[in-house]
Design a protein around this motif. Structure first.
Motif, PDB file in Angstrom:
ATOM      1  N   UNK A  57       2.716 -19.109 -39.242  1.00 34.64           N
ATOM      2  CA  UNK A  57       3.772 -19.178 -40.254  1.00 34.64           C
ATOM      3  C   UNK A  57       3.414 -20.131 -41.386  1.00 34.64           C
ATOM      4  N   UNK A  58       2.640 -21.180 -41.095  1.00 29.47           N
ATOM      5  CA  UNK A  58       2.225 -22.097 -42.152  1.00 29.47           C
ATOM      6  C   UNK A  58       1.251 -21.425 -43.116  1.00 29.47           C
ATOM      7  N   UNK A  59       0.335 -20.633 -42.563  1.00 31.90           N
ATOM      8  CA  UNK A  59      -0.603 -19.886 -43.414  1.00 31.90           C
ATOM      9  C   UNK A  59       0.164 -18.855 -44.245  1.00 31.90           C
ATOM     10  N   UNK A  60       1.173 -18.251 -43.646  1.00 35.85           N
ATOM     11  CA  UNK A  60       2.039 -17.308 -44.369  1.00 35.85           C
ATOM     12  C   UNK A  60       2.693 -18.004 -45.557  1.00 35.85           C
ATOM     13  N   UNK A  61       3.254 -19.201 -45.323  1.00 39.24           N
ATOM     14  CA  UNK A  61       3.948 -19.929 -46.391  1.00 39.24           C
ATOM     15  C   UNK A  61       2.982 -20.289 -47.523  1.00 39.24           C
TER      16      UNK A  61
END
Length: 417
Positions: free
Chosen positions: A390-394
């Motif tokens: 999810x951090x890479x997504x953000x």
């Protein structure tokens, strides 16, 4: 006409004048024994044809006008009028609102289309400037549904009963000559020429859709609708539905020719089929007809693969439909039997993005949809869009969109309703 009081008559008259003023339209009143029939179209035909028989034109326009039943008439030049009759002390009067159009005339900026138009109407070569000048100043009613609602409301109040205004087309298939004493042609030859012109126009429209050229496709559609089509259904609406369903099939094939993946085509085609079946009025069907062209052209503009080589086309389609899965340059190179270096170089050359950039752009596009239509958590959205973290997504979302996904969703909620 059922008017209950002078005040009501005045208010209705003012309402009508307000409508005419808003749409820049005029009302012409002509009695059946008048010699001023040319006022209906501001003398347009008389300018083109000095011997034009306005009496025959007038009789054609009023042929299906019944007491207390206004009609919308589309004449053989594609001009629209609303017509109704009134009884005066001395004669039967016919009221005409118009002329007006629903779309910009296709002949204004397309010499080839004008040539076919002028030929089918027997317009002399020197009449081109008159024709273009005339059509350029005709009111184009852009909001068809609003226009039809306003006029139906006026006449329902005016005649004190529920009024539905039917649209009647001039019958171009009869080969009725525009000029008095003009050289007659065999009906078969006239029909053959009209059918040939109709199919040529339809082909141009489909070619424009294959190119994704919305403006040209709508222009040829307007020209195509100038040809009268034989009734195939049990009513005007059922006949129109049959034609639009057939057009949907033809447009599917036009989009397929642009190398758009069938899954995208099926989505749009299926939605259109439901809308056509559920349509309850000619106004709705007319809207679907033009909206269908816009939607198919948008498909071509967004998803056409006709300019790409086969291997890049296969990669793009695979990414589009498998973005939720792990995808890498190595995986795609092995799947489509090419080297990593060749695929990387060719992809960037044709798509103007790296494979990783295209994958991320595709995933973020899906995230935009989920953020605006669901209440899913950022973790769930990241997972459904193919991001393992999810951090890479953000970070990826912010890089492409300029703000983090949670702020994007918040900005949607803060927009005025």
């Amino acid at each position: 006409m059922a008017q209950n009081s002078t005040n009501r008559l005045i208010s209705l008259e003012q309402y009508k004048q307000d409508i005419l003023l808003a749409y820049r339209l005029k009302e012409t009143v002509v009695s059946s024994d008048s010699a001023l029939f040319s006022d209906i179209d501001n003398g347009y035909r008389k300018q083109l044809f000095p011997d034009y028989d306005y009496t025959a034109y007038f009789n054609k326009l009023i042929s299906q006008v019944l007491p207390e039943q206004p009609v919308e008439f589309r004449d053989n030049f594609g001009l629209y009028f609303i017509i109704w009759q009134e009884k005066s002390d001395t004669a039967l009067e016919y009221h005409f609102i118009g002329p007006y159009l629903y779309q910009l005339p296709f002949i204004l900026d397309d010499p080839e289309s004008y040539h076919h138009f002028a030929e089918s109407k027997h317009i002399p070569e020197e009449g081109r400037n008159q024709v273009i000048g005339y059509f350029s100043q005709i009111t184009v009613v852009q909001d068809m549904s609003v226009w039809k609602t306003l006029t139906a409301l006026f006449f329902s109040t005016y005649f004190n009963k529920t009024i539905t205004i039917p649209t009647i087309d001039y019958d171009n298939r009869t080969g009725t000559p525009l000029l008095v004493n003009s050289a007659s042609k065999e009906g078969e030859a006239v029909n053959y020429k009209a059918i040939e012109a109709r199919y040529l126009t339809e082909k141009k429209m489909m070619d424009a859709i294959t190119r994704g050229d919305t403006a040209a496709a709508l222009r040829y559609h307007h020209e195509f609708m100038g040809f009268s089509l034989e009734t195939r259904g049990s009513s005007e609406i059922s006949s129109a539905k049959m034609y639009i369903i057939a057009a949907n099939t033809s447009m599917r094939k036009a989009v397929e020719a642009a190398q758009v993946h069938p899954l995208y085509i099926d989505q749009v085609s299926g939605q259109l089929h439901v809308e056509i079946e559920n349509a309850q009025s000619m106004a709705m069907l007319n809207h679907i007809n033009t909206d269908m062209i816009r939607r198919y052209c948008t498909l071509v503009q967004t998803y056409s693969r006709s300019s790409f080589s086969p291997v890049i086309r296969d990669c793009l389609n695979y990414i589009d439909f498998h973005f939720q899965e792990p995808i890498s340059l190595q995986y795609l190179a092995e799947k489509f039997s090419v080297t990593k270096n060749h695929l990387s170089s060719q992809f960037h050359k044709e798509v103007k993005q790296t494979i990783t950039e295209y994958i991320n752009t595709t995933r973020v596009r899906q995230a935009l949809y989920l953020l605006s239509t669901t209440a899913l958590s950022m973790e769930n959205i990241a997972e459904q869009c193919g991001f393992s973290d999810s951090n890479y997504f953000a970070r990826t979302f912010k890089k492409i969109q300029g703000l983090p996904p949670h702020q994007y969703r918040k900005s949607l909620r803060n927009q005025p309703k």
